[in-house]
Design a protein around this motif. Structure first.
Motif, mmCIF file in Angstrom:
data_model
loop_
_atom_site.group_PDB
_atom_site.id
_atom_site.type_symbol
_atom_site.label_atom_id
_atom_site.label_comp_id
_atom_site.label_asym_id
_atom_site.label_seq_id
_atom_site.Cartn_x
_atom_site.Cartn_y
_atom_site.Cartn_z
ATOM 1 N N ASP A 1 0.902 -1.024 0.040
ATOM 2 C CA ASP A 1 0.177 0.182 0.142
ATOM 3 C C ASP A 1 1.023 1.166 0.015
ATOM 4 O OD1 ASP A 1 -1.953 1.962 0.296
ATOM 5 O OD2 ASP A 1 -2.549 1.289 2.208
ATOM 6 N N THR A 2 0.624 1.990 -1.021
ATOM 7 C CA THR A 2 1.383 3.186 -1.168
ATOM 8 C C THR A 2 0.726 4.562 -1.277
ATOM 9 O OG1 THR A 2 1.752 2.960 -3.495
ATOM 10 C CG2 THR A 2 3.403 2.098 -1.847
ATOM 11 N N GLN A 3 -0.595 4.578 -1.030
ATOM 12 C CA GLN A 3 -1.666 5.457 -1.227
ATOM 13 C C GLN A 3 -0.984 6.787 -0.701
ATOM 14 O OE1 GLN A 3 -5.440 5.717 1.014
ATOM 15 N NE2 GLN A 3 -6.324 5.628 -1.022
ATOM 16 N N SER A 4 -1.107 7.914 -1.485
ATOM 17 C CA SER A 4 -0.288 9.343 -0.872
ATOM 18 C C SER A 4 -1.662 10.028 -0.375
ATOM 19 C CB SER A 4 -0.050 9.925 -2.107
ATOM 20 O OG SER A 4 -0.635 9.879 -3.194
ATOM 21 N N ASP A 5 -1.185 11.186 0.361
ATOM 22 C CA ASP A 5 -2.507 11.826 1.089
ATOM 23 C C ASP A 5 -2.066 13.696 0.715
ATOM 24 O OD1 ASP A 5 -4.083 13.130 2.810
ATOM 25 O OD2 ASP A 5 -3.021 12.162 4.726
ATOM 26 N N ALA A 6 -3.011 14.143 0.141
ATOM 27 C CA ALA A 6 -2.872 15.749 -0.273
ATOM 28 C C ALA A 6 -3.085 16.502 1.053
ATOM 29 C CB ALA A 6 -3.957 15.671 -1.149
ATOM 30 N N SER A 7 -3.590 15.943 2.018
ATOM 31 C CA SER A 7 -3.573 17.014 3.360
ATOM 32 C C SER A 7 -2.521 16.505 4.097
ATOM 33 C CB SER A 7 -4.823 16.348 4.013
ATOM 34 O OG SER A 7 -4.509 15.019 4.728
ATOM 35 N N ASN B 1 1.730 17.411 5.087
ATOM 36 C CA ASN B 1 2.888 18.409 4.590
ATOM 37 C C ASN B 1 4.119 17.567 4.701
ATOM 38 O OD1 ASN B 1 0.906 20.743 4.528
ATOM 39 N ND2 ASN B 1 1.017 20.881 6.688
ATOM 40 N N THR B 2 4.046 16.439 4.753
ATOM 41 C CA THR B 2 5.533 15.799 4.647
ATOM 42 C C THR B 2 5.908 15.147 3.208
ATOM 43 O OG1 THR B 2 4.285 13.492 5.151
ATOM 44 C CG2 THR B 2 5.301 15.064 7.128
ATOM 45 N N THR B 3 7.003 14.673 2.885
ATOM 46 C CA THR B 3 7.414 14.217 1.631
ATOM 47 C C THR B 3 8.118 13.146 1.767
ATOM 48 O OG1 THR B 3 7.427 16.383 0.532
ATOM 49 C CG2 THR B 3 8.443 14.348 -0.481
ATOM 50 N N PRO B 4 7.743 11.750 1.612
ATOM 51 C CA PRO B 4 6.581 11.537 1.188
ATOM 52 C C PRO B 4 5.330 11.894 2.024
ATOM 53 C CG PRO B 4 7.627 9.564 1.981
ATOM 54 C CD PRO B 4 8.451 10.504 2.035
ATOM 55 N N SER B 5 4.147 12.213 1.467
ATOM 56 C CA SER B 5 2.810 12.321 2.334
ATOM 57 C C SER B 5 2.547 11.221 3.140
ATOM 58 C CB SER B 5 1.699 12.895 1.435
ATOM 59 O OG SER B 5 1.460 11.876 0.410
ATOM 60 N N ILE C 1 17.617 6.144 -13.827
ATOM 61 C CA ILE C 1 16.337 5.866 -13.428
ATOM 62 C C ILE C 1 15.832 6.656 -12.219
ATOM 63 C CG2 ILE C 1 16.467 3.684 -14.959
ATOM 64 C CD1 ILE C 1 16.298 2.403 -11.996
ATOM 65 N N GLY C 2 14.765 7.088 -12.199
ATOM 66 C CA GLY C 2 14.301 7.776 -10.794
ATOM 67 C C GLY C 2 12.779 7.485 -10.630
ATOM 68 N N PHE C 3 12.594 7.207 -9.568
ATOM 69 C CA PHE C 3 11.285 6.835 -8.853
ATOM 70 C C PHE C 3 10.765 7.798 -7.656
ATOM 71 C CE2 PHE C 3 12.629 2.301 -9.758
ATOM 72 C CZ PHE C 3 12.357 2.198 -11.236
ATOM 73 N N THR C 4 9.570 8.349 -7.715
ATOM 74 C CA THR C 4 9.192 9.450 -7.167
ATOM 75 C C THR C 4 8.027 9.031 -6.348
ATOM 76 O OG1 THR C 4 7.729 10.575 -8.935
ATOM 77 C CG2 THR C 4 10.032 10.889 -9.020
ATOM 78 N N PRO C 5 7.847 9.781 -5.392
ATOM 79 C CA PRO C 5 6.604 9.601 -4.189
ATOM 80 C C PRO C 5 5.669 10.733 -4.804
ATOM 81 C CG PRO C 5 8.135 11.066 -3.182
ATOM 82 C CD PRO C 5 8.856 10.758 -4.556
ATOM 83 N N ASP C 6 4.344 10.655 -4.308
ATOM 84 C CA ASP C 6 3.363 11.840 -4.245
ATOM 85 C C ASP C 6 3.044 12.261 -5.729
ATOM 86 O OD1 ASP C 6 3.350 11.610 -1.495
ATOM 87 O OD2 ASP C 6 4.510 13.111 -1.244
ATOM 88 N N GLU C 7 3.295 11.597 -6.782
ATOM 89 C CA GLU C 7 2.668 12.028 -8.196
ATOM 90 C C GLU C 7 1.302 12.304 -8.096
ATOM 91 O OE1 GLU C 7 1.540 11.796 -12.316
ATOM 92 O OE2 GLU C 7 1.088 10.562 -10.556
#
Length: 407
Positions: free
Chosen positions: A15-21, A23-27, A169-175
């Motif tokens: 599970d890698t669901q992000s959260d727009a609310s 303020n951290t990175t990753p969220s 190669i690059g992998f990113t969080p929070d797209e």
């Protein structure tokens, strides 16, 4: 097929669901679970300079195996999944030799993936599909892209006879919450250009996307007893209705396609004393995009004159059409197109009706078209991906690397 399938299944079950609310990175802290797994895997397959920073941005290098200078290119994907639908306890279903008929995702809930509604399914008769169990999304957006990039790098390492330059190669969080490129270190990445593996059906090749802005409107009303309200009450809800009515009623997502822009009211809340509207503004053409923002400002200006300045409007640009940055180096699109055609894949070149990390990265100095990852029906329970499409995406990555080294 089994290797790429097993890799993909291993990723989507995390599970890698992000959260727009947030303020951290990753969220979300759970994105680290897959990020750390990826770092270990990249090292295991033999990539060099494998790094992960404090914000979970992952980078790695496949060194050149030729003795001449060729451009350093990159491939990028994101490991978060959308907050729009549950990504917890993903239980993928494997449909082998798909027969073109309805697929029962969940018998108890009568959730059916049907070609009568999702006609694209019929393209994949006889292939192996990975679907959801009807209770979660799948996560092919963009774990299919990650699977393809890792598999392609592993293949190139195992086949040194395929000549290539330096590959990053690059992998990113929070797209999925619009932040995937915000803390991406383009200078550290060090590529002349890159490709995001984040498109949908096989053959997609995209170098245009929306210009995008978000708008927030607040309305201050005055509550007066309705029996004595004439000339005194200012109903914030009514003013919100006037704003919505003033927008072109056909220029909305459900009535537009292709390069047509729109206004999209996505949130509304209020009472007599206070109301709020949240909306997004989209258009492929920069001039039309600016006109849309001005049109909204004009609506608010006129209503403020009518209602004594009780409305506040804020508009914030979110991203721009990467076409402006890709066209001067259009050969990078031509290379991807040539790679697909060499593999008997018909390129589907079309604008993205949305955003992509590639848009922001292009404006950060890394031109970055988007290539198919193979999935369909992202962000919901009807999501699926054909394994054969993921295999073809791997072949496209390998062919791009090869072509870049021989031009």
């Amino acid at each position: 097929m089994q290797d790429i399938l097993d890799r993909f299944l291993g990723y989507v079950k995390i599970d890698t669901q992000s959260d727009a609310s947030s303020n951290t990175t990753p969220s979300t802290a759970k994105q680290w679970d897959l990020a750390n797994k990826l770092v270990a895997e990249l090292k295991d397959i033999g990539l060099e300079d494998v790094t992960i920073d404090d914000n979970a941005y992952i980078m790695a290098t496949l060194p050149s195996n030729i003795d001449k200078e060729v451009p350093t290119i990159g491939f990028i994907a994101h490991f978060d999944t959308t907050p729009d639908f549950s990504g917890t306890n993903v239980n993928p279903q494997i449909i082998r030799n798909y027969d073109g008929k309805d697929i029962v995702l969940n018998a108890e809930e009568n959730i059916i993936l049907s070609p009568d509604y999702f006609e694209d399914l019929l393209q994949y008769k006889g292939q192996t599909l990975v679907t959801t169990d009807g209770t979660t999304l799948l996560g092919a957006d963009d774990k299919a892209g990650i699977t393809e990039i890792v598999t392609a790098m592993e293949f190139l390492i195992a086949h040194p006879e395929i000549k290539h330059g330096k590959i990053r190669i690059g992998f990113t969080p929070d797209e999925e919450i619009g932040r995937g490129a915000h803390k991406f270190d383009v200078d550290k990445f060090g590529a002349e250009w890159a490709y995001t593996m984040d498109g949908s059906q096989i053959g997609e090749l995209e170098y245009e996307n929306f210009n995008a802005a978000g708008a927030h409107i607040t309305i201050q009303g005055k509550s007066v007893h309705p029996g004595y309200a004439k000339g005194k009450m200012i109903n914030a809800i009514g003013i919100a209705q006037e704003i919505m009515a003033a927008l072109p009623n056909k220029e909305v997502p459900e009535h537009t396609s292709g390069r047509e822009g729109f206004y999209h009211i996505h949130t509304i809340k209020g009472e007599i004393e206070n109301a709020e509207l949240g909306l997004i503004i989209r258009d492929h053409e920069r001039s039309s995009f600016e006109d849309r923002k001005k049109a909204l400002e004009t609506i608010v200006f006129r209503l403020n004159e009518k209602y004594n300045n009780c409305i506040e409007l804020s508009i914030k640009d979110q991203y721009y059409n990467m076409k402006e940055k890709v066209m001067p180096v259009y050969h990078i699109v031509e290379t991807a197109k040539e790679a697909m055609e060499a593999l008997n894949i018909t390129p589907i070149i079309k604008p993205i009706r949305g955003g992509t990390d590639g848009s922001q990265l292009s404006y950060m100095g890394l031109p970055c078209p988007n290539i198919f990852a193979g999935g369909h029906n992202f962000h919901g329970k009807y999501e699926y991906v054909p394994v054969e499409s993921m295999e073809k995406a791997v072949e496209v990555i390998v062919k791009i690397c090869e072509l870049t080294a021989t031009k």
